[in-house]
Design a protein around this motif. Sequence first.
Motif, PDB file in Angstrom:
ATOM      1  N   HIS A  27       0.708  -1.312   0.037  1.00  9.86           N
ATOM      2  CA  HIS A  27      -0.167   0.019  -0.087  1.00  9.86           C
ATOM      3  C   HIS A  27       0.796   1.227  -0.178  1.00  9.86           C
ATOM      4  N   LYS A  95     -16.290  -1.753  -0.820  1.00 10.40           N
ATOM      5  CA  LYS A  95     -16.253  -3.171  -0.256  1.00 10.40           C
ATOM      6  C   LYS A  95     -16.609  -2.773   1.237  1.00 10.40           C
ATOM      7  N   HIS A 130      -4.482  -1.034  -7.929  1.00  9.33           N
ATOM      8  CA  HIS A 130      -5.770  -0.207  -7.965  1.00  9.33           C
ATOM      9  C   HIS A 130      -5.477   0.873  -6.890  1.00  9.33           C
ATOM     10  N   GLU A 132      -7.651   3.003  -3.868  1.00  8.04           N
ATOM     11  CA  GLU A 132      -8.871   3.339  -2.708  1.00  8.04           C
ATOM     12  C   GLU A 132      -8.540   4.340  -1.928  1.00  8.04           C
ATOM     13  N   GLU A 162      -2.741   0.249  -3.933  1.00 11.38           N
ATOM     14  CA  GLU A 162      -2.571  -0.716  -3.784  1.00 11.38           C
ATOM     15  C   GLU A 162      -2.049  -1.786  -4.979  1.00 11.38           C
TER      16      GLU A 162
END
Length: 448
Positions: A27, A95, A130, A132, A162
């Motif tokens: 991350h 999510k 991706h 987030e 990520e």
Amino acid sequence: MKKSNQLRKNNQLRYKNFTAVIGLEVHIELSTKSKMFCGCSADHFGRLPNTQVCPVCLGLPGALPYVNKEALLSTLKLGLAFGAQVNNFSKFDRKHYFYPDLPKGYQISQYDIPLSQGGKIGEIRIRRIHLEEDTAKLVHQTLDGKKVSLIDFNRSGVPLVELVTEPDFNDPKDVVGFVKEVQLIARYLGISSADMEKGSMRLEANVSVAKDAKVPDYKVELKNINSFKFLEKAIVLEIARQIKLITSGEAVVQETRGYDEAKGTTFSQRTKEEAQDYRYFPEPDIPPLRFSDELVKEISRSLPELPDQVRKHLISEYGVRADYSEIILADRKRVEFFEKAAGLGREENISPTLIAELMVNKNMDKDFPEATGLIKRILELTRRQYAKANAVEKAVKKVVRENQKPVNDYGQGKVAVLGFLIGLVQKELKGKGDSKMIKDLLVVELEK
Ligand code: ADP
Ligand code: ZN
Ligand code: MG
């Protein structure tokens, strides 16, 4: 290719026929001006808690998110730096899970269509990258003798990339090499400070051990590791723990484990025998994303020189030693300094390897922040060296001229007189001569 086969072999020897299988989740917090879905400042480290918040990043009902374009571009840059395939069509998904650091009850993330897929560093394949939002930060404290958990929302909604690799690692050392390279690339791209200490880069390692070439159908996730050193140690310990279990006929439980540096062990944090169901669905408040081929090409073209290109450049073009080039390229500013100094040095016949040597061993780029300063210093040193050699040469010539007897003796094979002559030259130089230089120049003069 050869190197990795060798590693695999070493590894298997070390692990007695077991092969470690490791995959990473990295991350990275982006250093954009504002957060991912609102206008609050994303620069949260060390700020007064809950001073950089708004209805969107506090997760208040009815607040509407809007996308940070800079964060999208930064994530695409990272993907393209690895040679990934950018998805022309992408979207955000919700999510769902419950935790105090996530008041909405869901994190806006990406599920089936990440911003980019594929790409590699060396032989390690990247599965996806991706974007987030980061969660709030829980601060555990003792207040009036009671243990409490406080929530700081300054981090909530900060753009978080990520990166997920395939389970391609077999050696814990390669894992560290990989994350260091990711860190360097993020810094070269200027998209994140990627500091482990500040939590702007966070690592999770998935570990299993195999007896054959197949990827095992279980994995243990190592979490909350905050340094490269601990990452390697934790993986090494976890591999040993799993091998011990399997060898004694037990099964390894699929779970999340933490790392205890003081005890030198990993410990169970949470077992997840079944995959958690996050009930992903497309984020209805954010329109889907489209990236044209032209845009992707434009971003590709705008990428700066990346660490591996600099590495090749330093080694093959300038002849810098591999270990020195790693030290220089660890900091983009040092690379610029080196290149400037090497350019200036070329006109003065100063070799780039000498410049690299002075930068790495004597830290001379710190003493002379400008490349011109370093070059001036090197020239001055060379001149002084010349002057010294000149003085010694003069003294040597004088001693040889005025001491015919020992000089003839030397000519007839009595090399022992050399010490005597060196003494005379030293006397001539009032003891200030460098004896190695005196000896060298004396021998040259005597053998003329
Ligand atoms: P999940 O569906 O639980 O998220 P994934 O298959 O998506 O699991 O993989 C998540 C991470 O775990 C990836 O980095 C991947 O490389 C790694 N991984 C998957 N299987 C294994 C395994 N058997 N051993 C080690 N790492 C693994
Ligand atoms: Zn906000
Ligand atoms: Mg995630």
